[in-house]
Design a protein around this motif. Sequence first.
Motif, PDB file in Angstrom:
ATOM      1  N   GLU A 117     -35.800 -12.574 -55.249  1.00  0.00           N
ATOM      2  CA  GLU A 117     -37.388 -12.878 -55.812  1.00  0.00           C
ATOM      3  C   GLU A 117     -38.379 -14.026 -54.537  1.00  0.00           C
ATOM      4  OE1 GLU A 117     -37.726  -9.876 -55.985  1.00  0.00           O
ATOM      5  OE2 GLU A 117     -35.915  -9.480 -56.713  1.00  0.00           O
ATOM      6  N   SER A 118     -37.238 -15.607 -54.372  1.00  0.00           N
ATOM      7  CA  SER A 118     -38.127 -16.477 -53.956  1.00  0.00           C
ATOM      8  C   SER A 118     -38.694 -16.921 -52.320  1.00  0.00           C
ATOM      9  CB  SER A 118     -37.598 -17.714 -53.762  1.00  0.00           C
ATOM     10  OG  SER A 118     -37.509 -18.763 -52.980  1.00  0.00           O
ATOM     11  N   THR A 119     -39.871 -16.968 -52.634  1.00  0.00           N
ATOM     12  CA  THR A 119     -40.423 -16.638 -51.303  1.00  0.00           C
ATOM     13  C   THR A 119     -40.295 -18.206 -49.996  1.00  0.00           C
ATOM     14  OG1 THR A 119     -42.444 -18.149 -51.738  1.00  0.00           O
ATOM     15  CG2 THR A 119     -42.987 -15.844 -51.969  1.00  0.00           C
ATOM     16  N   ASN A 120     -39.191 -18.736 -50.208  1.00  0.00           N
ATOM     17  CA  ASN A 120     -39.054 -19.854 -50.083  1.00  0.00           C
ATOM     18  C   ASN A 120     -37.584 -19.337 -48.449  1.00  0.00           C
ATOM     19  OD1 ASN A 120     -36.977 -21.976 -48.923  1.00  0.00           O
ATOM     20  ND2 ASN A 120     -38.177 -22.931 -49.649  1.00  0.00           N
ATOM     21  N   LEU A 121     -37.644 -19.444 -47.548  1.00  0.00           N
ATOM     22  CA  LEU A 121     -36.691 -18.713 -46.781  1.00  0.00           C
ATOM     23  C   LEU A 121     -35.214 -18.845 -46.984  1.00  0.00           C
ATOM     24  CD1 LEU A 121     -35.903 -16.920 -44.554  1.00  0.00           C
ATOM     25  CD2 LEU A 121     -36.802 -18.581 -42.979  1.00  0.00           C
ATOM     26  N   THR A 122     -34.778 -20.609 -47.301  1.00  0.00           N
ATOM     27  CA  THR A 122     -33.630 -20.940 -47.297  1.00  0.00           C
ATOM     28  C   THR A 122     -33.209 -20.940 -48.907  1.00  0.00           C
ATOM     29  OG1 THR A 122     -34.967 -22.629 -46.053  1.00  0.00           O
ATOM     30  CG2 THR A 122     -32.359 -22.795 -47.101  1.00  0.00           C
ATOM     31  N   ARG A 123     -33.864 -20.379 -49.437  1.00  0.00           N
ATOM     32  CA  ARG A 123     -33.743 -20.338 -50.878  1.00  0.00           C
ATOM     33  C   ARG A 123     -33.062 -18.519 -51.454  1.00  0.00           C
ATOM     34  NH1 ARG A 123     -36.674 -21.357 -56.722  1.00  0.00           N
ATOM     35  NH2 ARG A 123     -34.454 -21.189 -58.203  1.00  0.00           N
ATOM     36  N   ALA A 124     -33.537 -17.976 -50.661  1.00  0.00           N
ATOM     37  CA  ALA A 124     -33.839 -16.668 -50.365  1.00  0.00           C
ATOM     38  C   ALA A 124     -32.175 -15.986 -49.958  1.00  0.00           C
ATOM     39  CB  ALA A 124     -34.906 -15.742 -50.035  1.00  0.00           C
ATOM     40  N   ALA A 125     -32.468 -16.723 -49.229  1.00  0.00           N
ATOM     41  CA  ALA A 125     -30.646 -16.339 -47.886  1.00  0.00           C
ATOM     42  C   ALA A 125     -28.906 -16.501 -48.229  1.00  0.00           C
ATOM     43  CB  ALA A 125     -31.345 -17.277 -46.363  1.00  0.00           C
ATOM     44  N   LEU A 126     -29.685 -18.206 -49.232  1.00  0.00           N
ATOM     45  CA  LEU A 126     -28.639 -18.654 -50.035  1.00  0.00           C
ATOM     46  C   LEU A 126     -28.753 -17.400 -51.266  1.00  0.00           C
ATOM     47  CD1 LEU A 126     -29.243 -22.698 -49.685  1.00  0.00           C
ATOM     48  CD2 LEU A 126     -27.353 -21.448 -48.752  1.00  0.00           C
ATOM     49  N   ALA A 127     -29.147 -17.285 -51.817  1.00  0.00           N
ATOM     50  CA  ALA A 127     -28.979 -16.859 -52.650  1.00  0.00           C
ATOM     51  C   ALA A 127     -28.584 -14.876 -52.293  1.00  0.00           C
ATOM     52  CB  ALA A 127     -30.601 -15.783 -53.077  1.00  0.00           C
ATOM     53  N   ARG A 128     -28.770 -14.705 -50.964  1.00  0.00           N
ATOM     54  CA  ARG A 128     -28.942 -13.415 -50.457  1.00  0.00           C
ATOM     55  C   ARG A 128     -27.139 -13.786 -50.168  1.00  0.00           C
ATOM     56  NH1 ARG A 128     -34.334 -12.386 -49.036  1.00  0.00           N
ATOM     57  NH2 ARG A 128     -33.964 -13.637 -47.332  1.00  0.00           N
ATOM     58  N   ARG A 129     -26.747 -14.776 -49.476  1.00  0.00           N
ATOM     59  CA  ARG A 129     -25.299 -14.880 -48.830  1.00  0.00           C
ATOM     60  C   ARG A 129     -24.160 -14.714 -49.935  1.00  0.00           C
ATOM     61  NH1 ARG A 129     -23.966 -20.561 -46.437  1.00  0.00           N
ATOM     62  NH2 ARG A 129     -23.857 -21.207 -47.650  1.00  0.00           N
TER      63      ARG A 129
END
Length: 384
Positions: A117-129
């Motif tokens: 749910e993060s608005t930070n692109l990198t943090r959200a991308a790492l979670a989705r990965r």
Amino acid sequence: LEMNVPLSGVSLAHGMAYQAFLRAIPEHYISTARVTRDDPRWRPWRGQLDEASQAYALNVVSQCFTALWKNSYLTGNPLTSLKSVHTKTRAMDTSRALSRADLLWLRESLDDLPGLESTNLTRAALARRTRLILHLLLTTGMRREEVATARFARLEKAVVGGAEQDDEWLLPVVGKGKKERKVPLSGAVVRMIREHHEDAVRIRRLSTDKGVEKRVAAVDADPPLICSLQAPVRKGSRLIDDSAVMAGDNGALGRVGLYKTLKTFIRAHSLPHLVEAKWNLADCKARLDHAAKCDDLAALPSLRASVADLALEVATWTRRSAVSTHWMRHTFALAVLLANPKDEGLKITQQLLGHASITTTAGYLQQDNGVKVEAVRGINPLGD
């Protein structure tokens, strides 16, 4: 004789049983007496066989079946897939598989990933990965090395019953021994991979390095299954630029990176529970000791029950904290075998996992005590 079937009725399961028979010959088949075959004391074996003799016996019987097949008595050789080399067989620890309760915990932990749910692109991308890696491993049974080296560009639509499927796919992967096989991927997982690739391209574009377009083009031209999203931790900047050393030219996340990503997630969602359970157990044991010293007989039963429950909780979280990428492979294998019983299921699972020998695949069933428990559940000849 043991299975009460003719030669034409021998199946792969019978062959596996014969292989197990050779490893531990029953005593009533063994005699040390040197007598002729017409003597009542005669037995086929004079002791247990070493590994070389087991392999020789299995090979002789397999050659017999091949001869019967070539002479049209049989339609095939059921022993062809059995491993006959006389190497020591390491028992497969299939207890390293996720139970239904483990999978529920894993699903809830994934749903609670704050980065999603993060608005930070990198943090959200790492979670989705992280979510993608777990779904990919649990639905394909692929090895880490296979995931790290697979090429997404080779993805092809699955053909079932002569018809091309709209949302089912096959991905060629190279496994052990450089053997290639095609792994089925669901449409949901393929969409997660494509979403992950979009994340990787957006993150690479964050870099102001002049080589960014070259790196983006490398991902587009030969996309991996799982991308590196950050440079190695020992590098000054976490952005991927020309000085960042990647596992592959296309920015693939390597096998070590896959392992660390999964272990980081597992530890973050298991170790706090383990620490709490250990503290509660120590506290409960202290209260039990105090009650025993004070002869508090009324409190002892409930405290002993609590200690037992907490010890089980500690064991559960200790086990979960040890979960790694290979647990996903075991979990996938058991799920396929249980959903597809009999010889056909063994052969399908062998192909899906890329095992050279079906004996390796059968180890999952031989070690799965859950099947045994379910088989005798409800059996009570003497009644209540």
